[in-house]
Design a protein around this motif. Structure first.
Motif, PDB file in Angstrom:
ATOM      1  N   ALA A   1      36.579  40.059 -36.228  1.00 13.99           N
ATOM      2  CA  ALA A   1      35.164  39.670 -36.070  1.00 13.99           C
ATOM      3  C   ALA A   1      34.234  40.633 -35.133  1.00 13.99           C
ATOM      4  O   ALA A   1      34.766  40.878 -34.255  1.00 13.99           O
ATOM      5  N   THR A   2      33.123  40.566 -35.513  1.00 14.06           N
ATOM      6  CA  THR A   2      32.117  41.320 -34.736  1.00 14.06           C
ATOM      7  C   THR A   2      31.206  40.258 -34.042  1.00 14.06           C
ATOM      8  O   THR A   2      30.748  39.206 -34.537  1.00 14.06           O
ATOM      9  N   THR A   3      31.127  40.566 -32.570  1.00 13.07           N
ATOM     10  CA  THR A   3      29.824  39.800 -32.125  1.00 13.07           C
ATOM     11  C   THR A   3      28.438  40.247 -32.020  1.00 13.07           C
ATOM     12  O   THR A   3      28.265  41.482 -31.969  1.00 13.07           O
ATOM     13  N   HIS A   4      27.731  39.133 -32.489  1.00 16.09           N
ATOM     14  CA  HIS A   4      26.037  39.763 -32.453  1.00 16.09           C
ATOM     15  C   HIS A   4      25.648  38.835 -31.387  1.00 16.09           C
ATOM     16  O   HIS A   4      25.750  37.769 -30.985  1.00 16.09           O
ATOM     17  N   LEU A   5      24.264  39.456 -30.822  1.00 17.60           N
ATOM     18  CA  LEU A   5      23.436  38.463 -29.792  1.00 17.60           C
ATOM     19  C   LEU A   5      21.875  38.597 -30.110  1.00 17.60           C
ATOM     20  O   LEU A   5      21.512  39.632 -30.901  1.00 17.60           O
TER      21      LEU A   5
ATOM     22  N   LEU B   1      13.686  39.188 -42.496  1.00 16.45           N
ATOM     23  CA  LEU B   1      14.316  37.972 -42.029  1.00 16.45           C
ATOM     24  C   LEU B   1      14.559  37.698 -40.523  1.00 16.45           C
ATOM     25  O   LEU B   1      14.179  38.731 -39.653  1.00 16.45           O
ATOM     26  N   HIS B   2      14.975  36.496 -39.982  1.00 15.17           N
ATOM     27  CA  HIS B   2      15.206  36.286 -38.469  1.00 15.17           C
ATOM     28  C   HIS B   2      16.698  36.114 -38.430  1.00 15.17           C
ATOM     29  O   HIS B   2      17.259  35.711 -39.254  1.00 15.17           O
ATOM     30  N   TYR B   3      16.828  36.461 -36.967  1.00 15.69           N
ATOM     31  CA  TYR B   3      18.422  36.403 -36.766  1.00 15.69           C
ATOM     32  C   TYR B   3      18.803  34.996 -36.476  1.00 15.69           C
ATOM     33  O   TYR B   3      18.096  34.359 -35.502  1.00 15.69           O
ATOM     34  N   ASN B   4      19.755  34.440 -36.894  1.00 19.27           N
ATOM     35  CA  ASN B   4      20.035  33.157 -36.728  1.00 19.27           C
ATOM     36  C   ASN B   4      21.425  33.142 -35.730  1.00 19.27           C
ATOM     37  O   ASN B   4      22.488  33.602 -35.982  1.00 19.27           O
ATOM     38  N   ARG B   5      21.231  32.721 -34.661  1.00 13.75           N
ATOM     39  CA  ARG B   5      22.130  32.917 -33.423  1.00 13.75           C
ATOM     40  C   ARG B   5      23.315  31.814 -33.696  1.00 13.75           C
ATOM     41  O   ARG B   5      24.403  32.307 -33.193  1.00 13.75           O
ATOM     42  N   HIS B   6      23.109  30.839 -34.282  1.00 11.74           N
ATOM     43  CA  HIS B   6      24.198  30.061 -34.949  1.00 11.74           C
ATOM     44  C   HIS B   6      25.224  30.406 -35.696  1.00 11.74           C
ATOM     45  O   HIS B   6      26.455  30.434 -35.528  1.00 11.74           O
ATOM     46  N   LYS B   7      24.630  31.098 -36.932  1.00  7.50           N
ATOM     47  CA  LYS B   7      25.421  31.665 -37.845  1.00  7.50           C
ATOM     48  C   LYS B   7      25.851  33.203 -37.592  1.00  7.50           C
ATOM     49  O   LYS B   7      26.753  33.911 -38.420  1.00  7.50           O
ATOM     50  N   GLN B   8      25.146  33.846 -36.578  1.00  2.00           N
ATOM     51  CA  GLN B   8      25.242  35.298 -36.386  1.00  2.00           C
ATOM     52  C   GLN B   8      24.913  36.263 -37.604  1.00  2.00           C
ATOM     53  O   GLN B   8      25.601  37.072 -37.747  1.00  2.00           O
ATOM     54  N   ILE B   9      23.875  35.577 -38.483  1.00  2.00           N
ATOM     55  CA  ILE B   9      23.441  36.568 -39.463  1.00  2.00           C
ATOM     56  C   ILE B   9      21.760  36.618 -39.435  1.00  2.00           C
ATOM     57  O   ILE B   9      21.393  35.719 -38.867  1.00  2.00           O
ATOM     58  N   CYS B  10      21.436  37.413 -40.149  1.00  2.00           N
ATOM     59  CA  CYS B  10      19.902  37.369 -40.427  1.00  2.00           C
ATOM     60  C   CYS B  10      19.845  36.233 -41.719  1.00  2.00           C
ATOM     61  O   CYS B  10      20.522  36.512 -42.696  1.00  2.00           O
ATOM     62  N   ASP B  11      18.905  35.648 -41.415  1.00  2.00           N
ATOM     63  CA  ASP B  11      18.529  34.190 -42.358  1.00  2.00           C
ATOM     64  C   ASP B  11      16.814  34.055 -42.597  1.00  2.00           C
ATOM     65  O   ASP B  11      16.227  34.715 -41.880  1.00  2.00           O
ATOM     66  N   TRP B  12      16.904  33.420 -43.597  1.00  2.00           N
ATOM     67  CA  TRP B  12      15.361  32.914 -43.783  1.00  2.00           C
ATOM     68  C   TRP B  12      14.699  32.545 -42.406  1.00  2.00           C
ATOM     69  O   TRP B  12      15.508  31.664 -41.500  1.00  2.00           O
ATOM     70  N   PRO B  13      13.380  32.868 -42.096  1.00  3.78           N
ATOM     71  CA  PRO B  13      12.530  32.401 -40.656  1.00  3.78           C
ATOM     72  C   PRO B  13      12.681  30.913 -40.659  1.00  3.78           C
ATOM     73  O   PRO B  13      13.160  30.475 -39.555  1.00  3.78           O
ATOM     74  N   TRP B  14      12.862  29.977 -41.701  1.00  6.09           N
ATOM     75  CA  TRP B  14      12.652  28.652 -41.451  1.00  6.09           C
ATOM     76  C   TRP B  14      13.841  27.768 -41.129  1.00  6.09           C
ATOM     77  O   TRP B  14      14.145  26.792 -40.927  1.00  6.09           O
ATOM     78  N   SER B  15      15.171  28.636 -41.341  1.00  6.30           N
ATOM     79  CA  SER B  15      16.508  28.232 -41.143  1.00  6.30           C
ATOM     80  C   SER B  15      17.011  28.846 -40.011  1.00  6.30           C
ATOM     81  O   SER B  15      18.247  28.666 -39.626  1.00  6.30           O
ATOM     82  N   ALA B  16      16.432  29.847 -39.470  1.00  5.42           N
ATOM     83  CA  ALA B  16      17.211  30.812 -38.180  1.00  5.42           C
ATOM     84  C   ALA B  16      17.227  30.151 -37.072  1.00  5.42           C
ATOM     85  O   ALA B  16      17.584  30.783 -35.974  1.00  5.42           O
ATOM     86  N   ASP B  17      16.566  29.128 -36.523  1.00 10.05           N
ATOM     87  CA  ASP B  17      16.259  28.547 -35.102  1.00 10.05           C
ATOM     88  C   ASP B  17      15.816  29.649 -34.211  1.00 10.05           C
ATOM     89  O   ASP B  17      16.624  29.650 -33.163  1.00 10.05           O
ATOM     90  N   CYS B  18      14.729  30.249 -34.663  1.00 11.05           N
ATOM     91  CA  CYS B  18      14.073  31.145 -33.583  1.00 11.05           C
ATOM     92  C   CYS B  18      12.636  30.581 -33.123  1.00 11.05           C
ATOM     93  O   CYS B  18      12.336  30.570 -32.020  1.00 11.05           O
TER      94      CYS B  18
END
Length: 172
Positions: free
Chosen positions: A55-59, A91-108
């Motif tokens: 696994a790769t860690t993202h912040l 896209l926005h970074y989603n810290r829960h899923k550790q991926i780039c995600d749609w802005p409305w679901s990324a929790d930023c």
């Protein structure tokens, strides 16, 4: 004579396996103690020194929803999330899923949605990139404004008020 030699080989082989398993167990204990403090609610807050090969860690970036850090052996490398095809919007970074995600679901910018089991994820959001001492705490899907102590800034990476928030630094 052959029988005595065979016993020695068996004993040495057994001791080798026993010692190797003990070393592996101690390494696992050390790795778990090192990783404590790297995660808050299962979400990484800093790069581990020893990467898991599967696994790769993202912040998340400290202030910019469209950026994140990729970890490699305790070091951070800044990455931009990709553009949404056909638009100038990233896209926005989603810290829960550790991926780039749609802005409305990324929790930023927004508080996260309720989990499937009915619980609300804990989250803290940057309030104002110009005034880093304010942030929001999400409680049951609602934002509540909070203030950092004097001489500290809120960091999305650390999910806390810190003195130095550059490069994913959590003052530790």
């Amino acid at each position: 004579m052959w029988f005595d030699t065979g016993i020695y080989v068996i004993v040495i082989t057994f001791l080798g396996f026993w010692t190797n398993n003990e070393v592996i167990a101690k390494e696992n204990q050390l790795e778990q103690s090192i990783l404590k403090g790297f995660y808050e609610d299962g979400i990484p807050t800093r790069c581990p020194y020893r990467e898991n090969t599967t696994a790769t860690t993202h912040l998340p970036h400290e202030t910019d929803c469209t950026k994140f850090y990729k970890c490699l052996w305790g070091k951070t490398f800044l990455i931009d999330c990709p553009l949404i095809e056909g638009t100038p919007i990233r896209l926005h970074y989603n810290r829960h899923k550790q991926i780039c995600d749609w802005p409305w679901s990324a929790d930023c910018v927004y508080c996260p949605s309720r989990n499937k089991n009915g619980t609300w994820p804990q989250s803290k959001l940057s309030h104002d990139t110009q005034n880093c001492s304010t942030y929001y705490v999400c409680i049951n899907g609602e934002k509540y404004l909070r203030y950092c102590p004097i001489n500290t800034c809120f960091s999305r990476t650390c999910q806390n008020c810190v003195v130095n928030r550059s490069d994913g630094n959590c003052d530790q």
